[in-house]
Design a protein around this motif. Structure first.
Motif, PDB file in Angstrom:
ATOM      1  N   PHE A  92       0.826  -1.205   0.000  1.00 34.27           N
ATOM      2  CA  PHE A  92       0.000   0.000   0.000  1.00 34.27           C
ATOM      3  C   PHE A  92       0.857   1.250   0.000  1.00 34.27           C
ATOM      4  CE2 PHE A  92      -2.749   3.023   2.612  1.00 34.27           C
ATOM      5  CZ  PHE A  92      -3.531   3.398   1.531  1.00 34.27           C
ATOM      6  N   ASN A  93       0.533   2.200  -0.870  1.00 33.07           N
ATOM      7  CA  ASN A  93       1.195   3.497  -0.925  1.00 33.07           C
ATOM      8  C   ASN A  93       0.449   4.480  -0.019  1.00 33.07           C
ATOM      9  OD1 ASN A  93      -0.686   2.948  -3.236  1.00 33.07           O
ATOM     10  ND2 ASN A  93      -0.586   5.172  -3.445  1.00 33.07           N
ATOM     11  N   GLY A  94       0.686   4.325   1.276  1.00 33.03           N
ATOM     12  CA  GLY A  94       0.023   5.171   2.258  1.00 33.03           C
ATOM     13  C   GLY A  94       0.123   4.558   3.634  1.00 33.03           C
ATOM     14  N   PHE A  95      -0.748   5.007   4.555  1.00 32.07           N
ATOM     15  CA  PHE A  95      -0.728   4.495   5.918  1.00 32.07           C
ATOM     16  C   PHE A  95      -2.104   4.670   6.549  1.00 32.07           C
ATOM     17  CE2 PHE A  95       0.608   8.942   5.995  1.00 32.07           C
ATOM     18  CZ  PHE A  95      -0.184   9.493   6.998  1.00 32.07           C
ATOM     19  N   LEU A  96      -2.264   4.058   7.734  1.00 33.48           N
ATOM     20  CA  LEU A  96      -3.535   4.117   8.446  1.00 33.48           C
ATOM     21  C   LEU A  96      -3.328   4.629   9.861  1.00 33.48           C
ATOM     22  CD1 LEU A  96      -3.656   1.033   6.755  1.00 33.48           C
ATOM     23  CD2 LEU A  96      -6.026   1.753   7.042  1.00 33.48           C
ATOM     24  N   GLU A  97      -4.418   5.128  10.450  1.00 32.62           N
ATOM     25  CA  GLU A  97      -4.421   5.646  11.812  1.00 32.62           C
ATOM     26  C   GLU A  97      -5.296   4.749  12.680  1.00 32.62           C
ATOM     27  OE1 GLU A  97      -5.026  10.138  13.050  1.00 32.62           O
ATOM     28  OE2 GLU A  97      -6.991   9.146  12.925  1.00 32.62           O
ATOM     29  N   GLN A 103      -2.226  16.077   5.067  1.00 34.91           N
ATOM     30  CA  GLN A 103      -1.759  16.631   3.803  1.00 34.91           C
ATOM     31  C   GLN A 103      -0.256  16.439   3.699  1.00 34.91           C
ATOM     32  OE1 GLN A 103      -3.396  18.016   1.066  1.00 34.91           O
ATOM     33  NE2 GLN A 103      -1.320  17.846   0.223  1.00 34.91           N
ATOM     34  N   GLU A 104       0.177  15.833   2.586  1.00 34.98           N
ATOM     35  CA  GLU A 104       1.602  15.623   2.403  1.00 34.98           C
ATOM     36  C   GLU A 104       2.294  16.885   1.907  1.00 34.98           C
ATOM     37  OE1 GLU A 104      -0.192  14.331  -1.617  1.00 34.98           O
ATOM     38  OE2 GLU A 104      -0.695  14.225   0.519  1.00 34.98           O
ATOM     39  N   GLY A 105       3.580  16.994   2.173  1.00 36.43           N
ATOM     40  CA  GLY A 105       4.389  18.096   1.699  1.00 36.43           C
ATOM     41  C   GLY A 105       5.060  17.735   0.388  1.00 36.43           C
ATOM     42  N   PRO A 106       6.173  18.384   0.085  1.00 38.78           N
ATOM     43  CA  PRO A 106       6.884  18.075  -1.164  1.00 38.78           C
ATOM     44  C   PRO A 106       7.307  16.604  -1.203  1.00 38.78           C
ATOM     45  CG  PRO A 106       7.775  20.060  -0.120  1.00 38.78           C
ATOM     46  CD  PRO A 106       6.851  19.438   0.877  1.00 38.78           C
ATOM     47  N   LEU A 107       7.263  16.030  -2.411  1.00 38.29           N
ATOM     48  CA  LEU A 107       7.764  14.673  -2.607  1.00 38.29           C
ATOM     49  C   LEU A 107       9.244  14.792  -2.933  1.00 38.29           C
ATOM     50  CD1 LEU A 107       4.916  13.044  -4.759  1.00 38.29           C
ATOM     51  CD2 LEU A 107       5.073  13.285  -2.268  1.00 38.29           C
ATOM     52  N   VAL A 108      10.085  14.494  -1.952  1.00 42.17           N
ATOM     53  CA  VAL A 108      11.530  14.642  -2.105  1.00 42.17           C
ATOM     54  C   VAL A 108      12.091  13.374  -2.736  1.00 42.17           C
ATOM     55  CG1 VAL A 108      13.711  15.051  -0.918  1.00 42.17           C
ATOM     56  CG2 VAL A 108      11.605  16.135  -0.073  1.00 42.17           C
ATOM     57  N   PRO A 109      12.702  13.450  -3.913  1.00 40.63           N
ATOM     58  CA  PRO A 109      13.250  12.246  -4.546  1.00 40.63           C
ATOM     59  C   PRO A 109      14.271  11.549  -3.650  1.00 40.63           C
ATOM     60  CG  PRO A 109      13.200  14.074  -6.106  1.00 40.63           C
ATOM     61  CD  PRO A 109      12.891  14.656  -4.755  1.00 40.63           C
ATOM     62  N   ALA A 110      14.175  10.242  -3.579  1.00 44.32           N
ATOM     63  CA  ALA A 110      15.094   9.433  -2.778  1.00 44.32           C
ATOM     64  C   ALA A 110      15.183   8.056  -3.419  1.00 44.32           C
ATOM     65  CB  ALA A 110      14.620   9.329  -1.327  1.00 44.32           C
ATOM     66  N   LYS A 126      -4.641   7.318   4.813  1.00 47.61           N
ATOM     67  CA  LYS A 126      -4.047   8.287   3.910  1.00 47.61           C
ATOM     68  C   LYS A 126      -3.412   7.556   2.743  1.00 47.61           C
ATOM     69  CE  LYS A 126      -2.125  12.036   2.221  1.00 47.61           C
ATOM     70  NZ  LYS A 126      -2.940  13.084   1.545  1.00 47.61           N
ATOM     71  N   THR A 127      -3.867   7.876   1.538  1.00 46.68           N
ATOM     72  CA  THR A 127      -3.257   7.338   0.327  1.00 46.68           C
ATOM     73  C   THR A 127      -2.307   8.385  -0.235  1.00 46.68           C
ATOM     74  OG1 THR A 127      -5.234   6.038  -0.168  1.00 46.68           O
ATOM     75  CG2 THR A 127      -3.683   6.399  -1.974  1.00 46.68           C
ATOM     76  N   LEU A 128      -1.063   7.990  -0.459  1.00 48.93           N
ATOM     77  CA  LEU A 128      -0.053   8.904  -0.975  1.00 48.93           C
ATOM     78  C   LEU A 128       0.176   8.666  -2.464  1.00 48.93           C
ATOM     79  CD1 LEU A 128       2.397   8.761   2.054  1.00 48.93           C
ATOM     80  CD2 LEU A 128       1.247  10.813   1.197  1.00 48.93           C
ATOM     81  N   PRO A 129       0.760   9.639  -3.148  1.00 47.35           N
ATOM     82  CA  PRO A 129       0.925   9.516  -4.602  1.00 47.35           C
ATOM     83  C   PRO A 129       1.784   8.319  -5.005  1.00 47.35           C
ATOM     84  CG  PRO A 129       1.256  11.785  -3.894  1.00 47.35           C
ATOM     85  CD  PRO A 129       1.203  10.956  -2.643  1.00 47.35           C
ATOM     86  N   LYS A 130       1.483   7.812  -6.200  1.00 51.28           N
ATOM     87  CA  LYS A 130       2.308   6.782  -6.817  1.00 51.28           C
ATOM     88  C   LYS A 130       3.300   7.424  -7.768  1.00 51.28           C
ATOM     89  CE  LYS A 130      -1.320   3.218  -6.764  1.00 51.28           C
ATOM     90  NZ  LYS A 130      -2.130   2.299  -7.612  1.00 51.28           N
TER      91      LYS A 130
END
Length: 453
Positions: free
Chosen positions: A308-313, A377-384, A325-329
């Motif tokens: 899963f591209n995200g997490f749960l609370e 809300q996610e912030g910048p997607l920092v390449p890694a 929360k689903t985060l971008p692919k």
């Protein structure tokens, strides 16, 4: 395995009582199936009660006199650990060889057909074609030793940080050691023995076993809570098989959170996230709990799951999932789940010391991002490159990730979500832990790349 406690046994106000549930049977499966690595892998971080390693302080209380705070970086394929500064520019201070007994261990393995089969299975499965020589590591309270779990050698060792010599060695049950956790007082270390479904708890100074308990299939992350009163273990099941289609999820084994009393090692509670996910309407998600992060007051748990591209609370007291929360692919990431290393997609979490921000490693999607905990809300997607772990810097200002694809450790500012520093380390860095070494520490003589083939 000890049964659930009765109401009369409940000694933790506000905590839900354990409940019984039927155990799922584990389908017999091959130990390891080689996976094709594309661009990423695993990580993890869990905020324990203050002060803990993911809150930016070395576990085991305040720093003793004569010690400096550092970070240990485990270079899994090298068999080394880099020692870097715990904040600021994260400059490298030295390197420790954590497999000085390599030839002795290999002699044991190559003369035992069963051990050899598992050793090669680790290499061709979770090791992605490499031996796994260091998974997790902590410092002892006096800063004189590094305690290391070594998956391919199925053990835990204490290495003198001044001489590089082994103080003690504990072979785990089964054939592979995995993630560890240190009690808040720094006196005990818990280690998962993944092939025997066992968690061992050891005296960190002597290596003697204080106790053990059974967990679900393939126990993984360990977290001490309530000031060290309880120990949580997350079992992730079979992650090295190609049976990754959702309809084959039942072949992955008994995945659950096991909570035990950290003194008696008796089971206090079992949490099967399958039930909670279904009740939340997410029957589509795996129930294999991977990296986790508790809020500072331990009332809320954030967790990632396989694929899963995200997490749960999860609300601990109410025993239910509250948000997802689903985060971008990453468009460049293959959607073939069998190519995701160890069933991961996003794998690595840490929380800012004030509990306001979550740092998330998008492992297979090659980025890291800081998420506002109130709004999600996610912030910048920092390449890694294949971020494998997320923790917190010594000063608490940064999320520190290991980029296993580029052999670097990188800092992301919690306030801005931007990259602030990046330093080269050894081959395939994984776990990163805040630790202590003597003020005048220098690396043992002769330490370099220990195991690169």
């Amino acid at each position: 395995m000890p049964g659930p406690r009765t109401k009369a046994d409940a000694d933790s106000p506000g905590r839900p009582l354990p409940r019984t549930r039927p155990r799922r049977r584990l389908l017999p499966l091959a130990f390891a199936t080689a996976l094709v690595a594309v661009a990423s892998t695993t990580g993890m971080a869990a905020a324990a009660p203050a002060p803990g390693p993911e809150s930016g302080k070395a576990q085991g209380g305040e720093k003793a006199a004569g010690l400096q705070e550092v970070m240990f970086v485990g270079n899994n394929w090298d068999g080394t650990a880099d020692v870097i500064r715990s904040s600021g520019g994260f400059e490298k201070l030295g390197r420790i060889n954590v497999i000085p007994d390599k030839q002795e261990r290999l002699a044991e393995i190559y003369t035992n057909p069963v051990k050899l089969a598992y050793f090669l299975g680790i290499r061709n499965g979770p090791g992605e074609g490499h031996d796994q020589f260091v998974d997790d590591m902590y410092s002892t309270p006096d800063g004189k030793a590094m305690v290391v779990s070594r998956p391919s050698f199925a053990d835990v060792v204490s290495v003198d940080v001044a001489t590089g010599k082994i103080n003690w060695r504990f072979p785990v049950s089964g054939y592979r050691s995995d993630h560890m956790a240190v009690s808040p007082d720094g006196k005990r270390v818990a280690v998962s023995a993944s092939t025997s479904n066992t968690v061992h708890v050891l005296d960190i100074g002597t290596g003697e076993e204080a106790g053990s308990f059974k967990a679900g299939d393939k126990p993984h992350e360990n977290v001490f809570t309530d000031g060290g009163e309880y120990l949580w273990n997350m079992s992730i099941g079979e992650v090295n098989t190609a049976a990754d289609d959702p309809w084959l999820d039942w072949t992955k084994g008994d995945r659950r959170i096991t909570v035990v009393d950290a003194e008696t090692f008796k089971e206090v509670k079992v949490i099967d996230m399958r039930d909670r996910l279904d009740a939340f309407g997410r029957e589509d998600l795996s129930d294999a709990v991977r990296p986790v992060a508790f809020t500072p007051d331990e009332s809320t748990l954030y967790f990632q799951v396989s694929f899963f591209n995200g997490f749960l609370e999860y609300d601990v007291a109410d025993d239910k999932i509250t948000r997802v929360k689903t985060l971008p692919k990453n468009p460049g990431t293959s959607e073939d789940r069998t190519t995701w290393v160890n069933d991961s997609r996003h794998h690595g979490m840490s929380m800012s010391p004030d509990g306001g921000k979550l740092c998330v490693a998008g492992t297979m999607d090659d980025y890291v991002t800081v998420v506002d905990r109130d709004t999600l809300q996610e912030g910048p997607l920092v390449p890694a490159s294949k971020p494998y772990w997320a923790t917190v810097s010594g000063d608490g200002k940064s999320c520190v990730i290991s980029e296993s694809g580029s052999d670097r450790v990188t800092a992301i500012d919690f306030a801005t979500g931007e990259k602030t520093a990046s330093v080269p380390v050894g081959d395939h860095p994984q776990r990163v832990r805040v630790a202590h070494v003597p003020d005048d520490w220098t690396a043992p003589a002769g330490t370099g790349t220990a195991a690169r083939r």
